[in-house]
Scaffold this active site. Sequence first.
Site, PDB file in Angstrom:
ATOM      1  N   ARG A  19     -25.886-138.447  23.832  1.00 61.28           N
ATOM      2  CA  ARG A  19     -25.737-137.102  24.404  1.00 61.28           C
ATOM      3  C   ARG A  19     -24.394-136.517  23.953  1.00 61.28           C
ATOM      4  O   ARG A  19     -23.345-137.109  24.197  1.00 61.28           O
ATOM      5  CB  ARG A  19     -25.785-137.192  25.940  1.00 61.28           C
ATOM      6  CG  ARG A  19     -25.537-135.869  26.606  1.00 61.28           C
ATOM      7  CD  ARG A  19     -25.541-135.912  28.135  1.00 61.28           C
ATOM      8  NE  ARG A  19     -25.094-134.616  28.585  1.00 61.28           N
ATOM      9  CZ  ARG A  19     -24.292-134.391  29.610  1.00 61.28           C
ATOM     10  NH1 ARG A  19     -23.859-135.372  30.354  1.00 61.28           N
ATOM     11  NH2 ARG A  19     -23.915-133.167  29.908  1.00 61.28           N
ATOM     12  N   HIS A  34     -20.516-127.351  27.799  1.00 64.76           N
ATOM     13  CA  HIS A  34     -19.792-128.413  28.508  1.00 64.76           C
ATOM     14  C   HIS A  34     -18.327-127.995  28.667  1.00 64.76           C
ATOM     15  O   HIS A  34     -17.443-128.456  27.938  1.00 64.76           O
ATOM     16  CB  HIS A  34     -19.924-129.726  27.720  1.00 64.76           C
ATOM     17  CG  HIS A  34     -19.590-130.960  28.511  1.00 64.76           C
ATOM     18  ND1 HIS A  34     -20.462-132.011  28.679  1.00 64.76           N
ATOM     19  CD2 HIS A  34     -18.478-131.317  29.181  1.00 64.76           C
ATOM     20  CE1 HIS A  34     -19.901-132.960  29.402  1.00 64.76           C
ATOM     21  NE2 HIS A  34     -18.693-132.568  29.723  1.00 64.76           N
ATOM     22  N   GLU A  41     -22.478-129.791  34.724  1.00 68.04           N
ATOM     23  CA  GLU A  41     -21.702-129.871  35.967  1.00 68.04           C
ATOM     24  C   GLU A  41     -21.222-128.531  36.524  1.00 68.04           C
ATOM     25  O   GLU A  41     -20.011-128.283  36.649  1.00 68.04           O
ATOM     26  CB  GLU A  41     -20.523-130.832  35.792  1.00 68.04           C
ATOM     27  CG  GLU A  41     -20.970-132.235  35.458  1.00 68.04           C
ATOM     28  CD  GLU A  41     -19.907-133.295  35.699  1.00 68.04           C
ATOM     29  OE1 GLU A  41     -18.734-132.942  35.890  1.00 68.04           O
ATOM     30  OE2 GLU A  41     -20.280-134.491  35.704  1.00 68.04           O
ATOM     31  N   ASN A  73     -25.607-136.324  36.810  1.00 70.01           N
ATOM     32  CA  ASN A  73     -24.332-136.984  36.503  1.00 70.01           C
ATOM     33  C   ASN A  73     -23.837-137.545  37.824  1.00 70.01           C
ATOM     34  O   ASN A  73     -23.769-136.815  38.822  1.00 70.01           O
ATOM     35  CB  ASN A  73     -23.292-135.975  35.996  1.00 70.01           C
ATOM     36  CG  ASN A  73     -23.609-135.450  34.617  1.00 70.01           C
ATOM     37  OD1 ASN A  73     -24.644-135.756  34.041  1.00 70.01           O
ATOM     38  ND2 ASN A  73     -22.707-134.648  34.081  1.00 70.01           N
ATOM     39  N   TYR A 104     -20.925-140.185  39.835  1.00 75.74           N
ATOM     40  CA  TYR A 104     -19.736-141.033  39.743  1.00 75.74           C
ATOM     41  C   TYR A 104     -19.307-141.667  41.053  1.00 75.74           C
ATOM     42  O   TYR A 104     -18.819-142.782  41.067  1.00 75.74           O
ATOM     43  CB  TYR A 104     -18.546-140.218  39.212  1.00 75.74           C
ATOM     44  CG  TYR A 104     -18.633-139.919  37.734  1.00 75.74           C
ATOM     45  CD1 TYR A 104     -18.015-140.735  36.797  1.00 75.74           C
ATOM     46  CD2 TYR A 104     -19.347-138.812  37.265  1.00 75.74           C
ATOM     47  CE1 TYR A 104     -18.091-140.467  35.443  1.00 75.74           C
ATOM     48  CE2 TYR A 104     -19.429-138.539  35.906  1.00 75.74           C
ATOM     49  CZ  TYR A 104     -18.798-139.376  35.001  1.00 75.74           C
ATOM     50  OH  TYR A 104     -18.884-139.113  33.656  1.00 75.74           O
ATOM     51  N   GLU A 119     -24.840-139.028  33.132  1.00 71.09           N
ATOM     52  CA  GLU A 119     -23.457-139.536  33.075  1.00 71.09           C
ATOM     53  C   GLU A 119     -23.213-140.484  34.225  1.00 71.09           C
ATOM     54  O   GLU A 119     -23.677-140.244  35.357  1.00 71.09           O
ATOM     55  CB  GLU A 119     -22.434-138.398  33.226  1.00 71.09           C
ATOM     56  CG  GLU A 119     -22.071-137.680  31.966  1.00 71.09           C
ATOM     57  CD  GLU A 119     -20.923-136.700  32.158  1.00 71.09           C
ATOM     58  OE1 GLU A 119     -19.952-137.014  32.865  1.00 71.09           O
ATOM     59  OE2 GLU A 119     -21.018-135.604  31.576  1.00 71.09           O
TER      60      GLU A 119
HETATM   61  C1  NOJ Z   1     -17.913-135.427  33.938  1.00 70.61           C
HETATM   62  C2  NOJ Z   1     -17.710-134.502  32.797  1.00 70.61           C
HETATM   63  O1  NOJ Z   1     -18.946-134.018  32.364  1.00 70.61           O
HETATM   64  C3  NOJ Z   1     -16.951-135.121  31.632  1.00 70.61           C
HETATM   65  O2  NOJ Z   1     -16.582-134.107  30.779  1.00 70.61           O
HETATM   66  C4  NOJ Z   1     -15.753-135.898  32.165  1.00 70.61           C
HETATM   67  O3  NOJ Z   1     -14.983-136.394  31.128  1.00 70.61           O
HETATM   68  C5  NOJ Z   1     -16.264-137.009  33.052  1.00 70.61           C
HETATM   69  N1  NOJ Z   1     -16.967-136.418  34.172  1.00 70.61           N
HETATM   70  C6  NOJ Z   1     -15.174-137.905  33.607  1.00 70.61           C
HETATM   71  O4  NOJ Z   1     -14.326-137.197  34.441  1.00 70.61           O
END
Ligand code: NOJ
Length: 540
Positions: free
Chosen positions: A96, A141, A186, A326, A328, A398
């Site tokens: 990607r 992005h 995002e 995405n 985290y 992600e």
């Molecule tokens: C999400 C973002 O899409 C990406 O650009 C960023 O580097 C990562 N998170 C880590 O923070």
Amino acid sequence: MLCVNLISAFSLLWVGGWCLDLKFPPGFQFGAATSAYQVEGAWNVSDKGENIWDSMLHSNPSLISDGMNGDVSCDSYHQWRTDVQMAHNLGLHFYRFSVSWSRILPTGFPNRISEDGAKYYNKLIDGLLKKGIEPVVTLYHFDLPQSIQTLGGWTNPLIADWFADYARIVFRLYADRVKTWITINEPLIMCDHIYNLGNVVPMVHEEELGPFLCNKNVLLAHAKAWRIYDEDFKPQYNGKLSIANNPIWLDPASEKDEELTELAREFGAGRYSDPIYSAEGGWPPSIEKIMAEYSKKQGYPYSRLPSFTDEEKKLIQGTYDFYSLNHYTARLVREAHKNETPGPWFVAGSKELNAVLEIDPTWAYTDLSYLAVAPKGIRRQIKWLKDRYNNVSILITENGFATRDPDLYDTGRINFIRDYLKEILLAIKEDGANVIGYTVWSLMDNFEWMFGYSLKFGLYSVDFKDPQRLREPRASAFFYSSVIKHHSLDIPHSSHQYHHLKRKNLIQDKTSATSRIRVNCELMLIYTLSLAYILVKTMH
Ligand code: NOJ
């Protein structure tokens, strides 16, 4: 009876993930991701236009913690062959990456298409396809052309058409070879985070209307691009499109916070997803109501959350082929105490909801403090999306782990990927979710926005002092490629493969990352059977 109880206890542990079939479903795909500004460099090569990062960081270099910018970065503009080779070495099914709007359209508008810009992505796409790696392409992005920012950026409603113009050109250039597209990356960061905090480029701090105007315009821009593809390209090329949302998973801090927590989920995930994925379309009704009441209390004659016309609602609703997630981290939600002002949305709290978001002190931290490690959150987030949006298929676009330490022996990253993948397996196998693939952020270390090069997310390390930008695989690269190769978290003990990478006296894993889960499972079976045997024996 006792035996039956033991067997049920065993099944519970199985279901709880302590003992789990570690194979991924057939067809499940693995990838890794980057984005244009974060890796390409070549900021002014040929006729490329300036984006917001180019112009802001050239005029204010001290904004970035290490004083750097993306002028050269990983130099992927010149080194894309190496990137393709790395993706190939990992065994990725897809890579990607994003297209830079101002590289394709130097003015930001469709009056001029850059031949060299178009060529660059042609080479990258063809290079990937030659190696059997599917290109997954993000149109936007975080790197808005400066010309459009000057006109108000994502708060100007005309941006929906400007983005649609750009999208049509990119589809025309690459839709014959690209089958999976992400329109926008995002929006929760672009709109909620950036306008609320004002500490990320384009550094506009406007909490009242900014996040909500941007929210609406992003949805319209996405929808217009989706419909262009659907009408003019899908019949011929049959690709699929989505928008990459990045909700933080939210759990209640205590039982009494459950309702508030669901509201907070709707304020984040829901506000960016309901208009596209829900059966009714439009904003989540609960949020529409809260925003109308709150705005009224503030003296506004209208809601700060702009309404949709019926036509806009219809335009946006149903514009998806899958859910791009995405993911985290997570937070606990509680009501703010008396006289406590909640911190900014979407990492610390919400004034509108009178809610505070906190990190559970038991969660491990990464070197990016707001990205606490909470793997169970991904399973719950997936289940929430599945239940709310009619079992939509989900591509994790992600997930990744930040360190300041550039060490190649990155056991923290291995544990992170393993633990998140395990929860994804549980979501698939126990909750019945339709998760179709997983993407590590990132293929390689890159320009981590306001943190510059000080934070590393890469499966590959990059030496930013080396003019050649030497890339080297980390331990996590060997681990991930083994998971891909075996299509399972149950991989042979592999630490010997990356033992040579151990530079520091780190505590070494005694078992390989995933064999631990398998050992748990086997031990559990042996204990249960032995116990059952002893009990049956004593009863006789
Ligand atoms: C999400 C973002 O899409 C990406 O650009 C960023 O580097 C990562 N998170 C880590 O923070």
